[in-house]
Design an enzyme around this catalytic site. Structure first.
Site, short mmCIF file in Angstrom:
data_model
loop_
_atom_site.label_atom_id
_atom_site.label_comp_id
_atom_site.label_asym_id
_atom_site.label_seq_id
_atom_site.Cartn_x
_atom_site.Cartn_y
_atom_site.Cartn_z
N LEU A 54 79.76 71.93 121.83
CA LEU A 54 78.90 70.89 121.25
C LEU A 54 79.30 70.59 119.81
O LEU A 54 79.45 71.49 118.99
CB LEU A 54 77.44 71.37 121.29
CG LEU A 54 76.42 70.45 120.63
CD1 LEU A 54 76.26 69.14 121.39
CD2 LEU A 54 75.07 71.15 120.50
N ASP A 61 61.46 62.67 113.41
CA ASP A 61 60.39 62.22 112.50
C ASP A 61 59.01 62.70 112.97
O ASP A 61 58.79 62.91 114.15
CB ASP A 61 60.43 60.69 112.42
CG ASP A 61 59.69 60.17 111.20
OD1 ASP A 61 59.50 60.94 110.24
OD2 ASP A 61 59.28 59.00 111.22
N HIS A 91 57.44 70.84 108.51
CA HIS A 91 58.90 70.94 108.46
C HIS A 91 59.38 72.26 109.08
O HIS A 91 60.38 72.31 109.77
CB HIS A 91 59.41 70.82 107.02
CG HIS A 91 59.16 69.46 106.42
ND1 HIS A 91 59.41 68.30 107.12
CD2 HIS A 91 58.69 69.08 105.21
CE1 HIS A 91 59.09 67.26 106.34
NE2 HIS A 91 58.65 67.72 105.18
C1 IPE Z 1 63.77 59.06 108.62
O1 IPE Z 1 62.45 59.37 108.52
C2 IPE Z 1 64.61 60.13 107.99
C3 IPE Z 1 64.63 61.41 108.70
C4 IPE Z 1 64.04 61.66 109.83
C5 IPE Z 1 65.38 62.44 108.05
P1 IPE Z 1 61.55 58.87 107.30
O2 IPE Z 1 60.19 59.40 107.55
O3 IPE Z 1 62.20 59.22 106.02
O4 IPE Z 1 61.62 57.30 107.48
P2 IPE Z 1 60.55 56.17 107.17
O5 IPE Z 1 60.07 56.40 105.77
O6 IPE Z 1 59.46 56.33 108.18
O7 IPE Z 1 61.29 54.89 107.35
C1 IPE Z 2 60.69 63.99 109.24
O1 IPE Z 2 59.33 64.13 109.09
C2 IPE Z 2 61.45 64.91 108.33
C3 IPE Z 2 62.07 64.23 107.19
C4 IPE Z 2 62.07 62.95 106.96
C5 IPE Z 2 62.75 65.07 106.22
P1 IPE Z 2 58.51 63.40 107.95
O2 IPE Z 2 58.43 64.33 106.78
O3 IPE Z 2 59.05 62.07 107.66
O4 IPE Z 2 57.09 63.30 108.67
P2 IPE Z 2 56.09 62.07 108.67
O5 IPE Z 2 56.86 60.87 109.10
O6 IPE Z 2 55.55 61.95 107.28
O7 IPE Z 2 55.04 62.45 109.67
MG MG Z 3 58.68 60.24 108.47
#
Ligand code: IPE
Ligand code: IPE
Ligand code: MG
Length: 239
Positions: free
Chosen positions: A127, A16, A33
């Protein structure tokens, strides 16, 4: 420095913080991303080097479908591209690739690409990399319950004798053991619907480091923290 302790056999990661990483740089979320996908590649390599047996990473949740269409499409393209590009490397390194999640929601083109990767790496014994795509922990449990009900209706299963072990056989990847360590980057203290069943006794490690900045050193720190924990599994331990 003394030799690091061996890693747990199964590490799960909630990757995240890509969006915030991009925002800090005044860039669109996709920029984050893309940077995050480089970290993902590096962490697969790091876990492989360290001798981790199972790595399960959260790439796209069932709730992430509600993001703007442009971001959803870009994320899907990025994941498909990565799998395609990394396939030869995974074959060379004996890595088995799998997807857990609701594949029915993916476009036929993306699904085909993932299925090709799953098929090609099927016999790899190094892995075991599982990527959660269109994954929701509650959805996984409901799917399992639905299939259990169907099996019971056909007389193939006796609901009265179903136990936890039997139930877990209906989850997406029944042969993968529960993770010992769950790492979440980006600092949020929540599970966000990841592996709800499997993390019952998993050690949680949350770091404020955003996913694109997460390094092998950070991974080693998480593993060291894991080794410092006393896992009691609800019991009382002698000291
Ligand atoms: C969790 O992150 C999902 C992934 C890392 C794929 P999110 O950014 O979607 O989760 P929330 O919204 O902070 O709970
Ligand atoms: C994690 O990063 C990737 C996915 C959930 C797909 P985020 O896109 O949730 O990044 P933040 O949490 O907004 O920084
Ligand atoms: Mg996120």
């Amino acid at each position: 420095m003394s030799a690091p302790l061996p890693p747990p056999q199964h590490i799960a990661i909630i990757m995240d913080g890509n969006g915030r990483w991009a925002k800090k740089r005044l860039q669109p979320r996709l920029f984050g991303h893309r940077a995050g996908s480089k970290t993902t590649k590096a962490m697969v390599e790091a876990c492989d080097d360290l001798g981790v047996k199972y790595l399960t990473i959260y790439a796209f949740s069932s709730e992430n479908w509600a993001r703007p269409l442009m971001e959803v499409d870009a994320l899907m393209d990025l994941m498909v591209d990565m799998v395609r590009k990394e396939m030869d490397g995974m074959m060379q390194n004996n890595i088995r690739f799998r997807v857990l999640g609701n594949m029915n929601r993916l476009s036929p083109k993306s699904r085909k690409e993932f299925e090709t990767g799953i098929e090609r790496t099927r016999n790899n014994t190094g892995l075991q990399l599982s990527v959660a795509i269109s994954y929701g922990g509650r959805e996984e449990i409901v799917d399992a319950a639905r299939r259990i009900a169907a099996a019971a209706a056909k007389g193939k299963l006796d609901a009265a004798t179903l136990d936890e072990k039997g139930f877990a056989q209906y989850l997406y990847l029944p042969e993968v053991p529960d993770p010992e360590l769950l790492i979440r980057t980006g600092g949020d203290l929540r599970v966000s619907n990841f592996l709800l069943w499997q993390v019952a006794y998993t050690e949680l490690y949350v770091t404020p480091t955003l996913w694109p900045d997460f390094s092998k050193d950070d991974l080693l720190k998480a593993i060291a923290a894991f080794h410092s924990r006393q896992r009691r599994f609800g019991k009382v331990l002698e000291n």
